[in-house]
Design an enzyme around this catalytic site. Structure first.
Site, PDB file in Angstrom:
ATOM      1  CE  LYS A  10      -2.485   0.115   3.970  1.00  0.00           C
ATOM      2  NZ  LYS A  10      -1.885  -1.026   4.658  1.00  0.00           N
ATOM      3  NE  ARG A  67      -5.522   0.828  11.373  1.00  0.00           N
ATOM      4  CZ  ARG A  67      -4.313   0.418  11.363  1.00  0.00           C
ATOM      5  NH1 ARG A  67      -4.116  -0.692  11.876  1.00  0.00           N
ATOM      6  NH2 ARG A  67      -3.364   0.992  10.768  1.00  0.00           N
ATOM      7  NE  ARG A  77       9.360  -4.320   5.694  1.00  0.00           N
ATOM      8  CZ  ARG A  77       8.230  -3.824   6.000  1.00  0.00           C
ATOM      9  NH1 ARG A  77       7.881  -3.600   7.450  1.00  0.00           N
ATOM     10  NH2 ARG A  77       7.065  -3.842   5.166  1.00  0.00           N
ATOM     11  NE  ARG A  94      11.744  -1.153  12.095  1.00  0.00           N
ATOM     12  CZ  ARG A  94      11.615  -0.475  11.063  1.00  0.00           C
ATOM     13  NH1 ARG A  94      11.938   0.672  10.824  1.00  0.00           N
ATOM     14  NH2 ARG A  94      10.539  -0.869  10.146  1.00  0.00           N
ATOM     15  NE  ARG A 139       2.493  -4.978  12.061  1.00  0.00           N
ATOM     16  CZ  ARG A 139       3.231  -4.595  11.357  1.00  0.00           C
ATOM     17  NH1 ARG A 139       4.644  -5.046  11.321  1.00  0.00           N
ATOM     18  NH2 ARG A 139       2.930  -3.607  10.442  1.00  0.00           N
TER      19      ARG A 139
END
Length: 202
Positions: free
Chosen positions: A17, A92, A131, A164, A175
């Site tokens: 997105k 959401r 990442r 992270r 998530r």
């Protein structure tokens, strides 16, 4: 070409997105409203709603739908939003979608379409959990798509890279679980209204 674009982007973290929004913004000359950024800006600028939001956040509570909708509404008056907007990260939940619809109806600016970035969980997990960042410079790498020249080290300084907490695999899976349970009903809501388009974001 459409005269305006009023759209909501919905997709899991890591679905792309964030990459697509600036392109749409450029192509259609519309504003990109990422609700997290708007909220932080309102708090920083001390707008009436920003002050309200800050008081709630300082108590460690979640900002109400009404405050978020109010902040979105305030931003819709910006000159760069006159041709339309791209909403990102909101709504959401179904109640948020309903409140957004009624606020936009009052302004006679109903949504043209809602775009779902459809991507399977394993792809998202591999995107997110690969990442790595070099905190001092903000340079980011990815195990699969953009690996550093030396494993675990920044290309420029040779300093160690970190993963992270947000980017760890178990966090990514959690998530995603939250995303599915919250968002599927929102997609159904928009499907029933006939404004939902799906794109394959693999």
């Amino acid at each position: 070409l459409m005269e305006h674009l009023r759209t909501v982007l919905i997709g899991p973290p890591g679905s792309g997105k964030g990459t697509q929004a600036p392109r749409l913004q450029r192509d259609f000359c519309v504003c990109h409203l990422a609700t997290g950024d708007l909220l932080r800006a309102a708090v920083r600028e001390g707008t009436p709603l920003g002050k309200e939001a800050k008081a709630v956040m300082d108590r460690g509570e979640l900002v109400s739908d009404e405050i978020v909708i109010g902040i979105v509404r305030d931003n819709l008056d910006r000159p760069d939003c006159k041709n339309g907007f791209i909403l990102d990260g909101f709504p959401r939940t179904v109640p948020q979608a309903e409140k957004l619809d009624s606020m936009l109806a009052e302004r006679q600016q109903p949504l043209d379409r809602v775009i779902e970035f459809n991507v399977d969980d394993e792809t998202v997990v591999s995107r997110i959990s690969g990442r790595m960042v070099h905190p001092p410079s903000g340079r980011s790498y990815h195990k699969l798509f953009n690996p550093p020249r030396v494993e675990g080290k920044d290309d420029v300084t040779g300093e160690p890279l970190i993963i992270r907490d947000d980017d760890k695999e178990e966090t990514a899976r959690k998530r995603l679980g939250q995303y599915h349970s919250q968002t599927i009903p929102v997609l159904d809501y928009y499907k029933a209204r006939g404004v939902l388009s799906r794109i394959n974001a693999k």
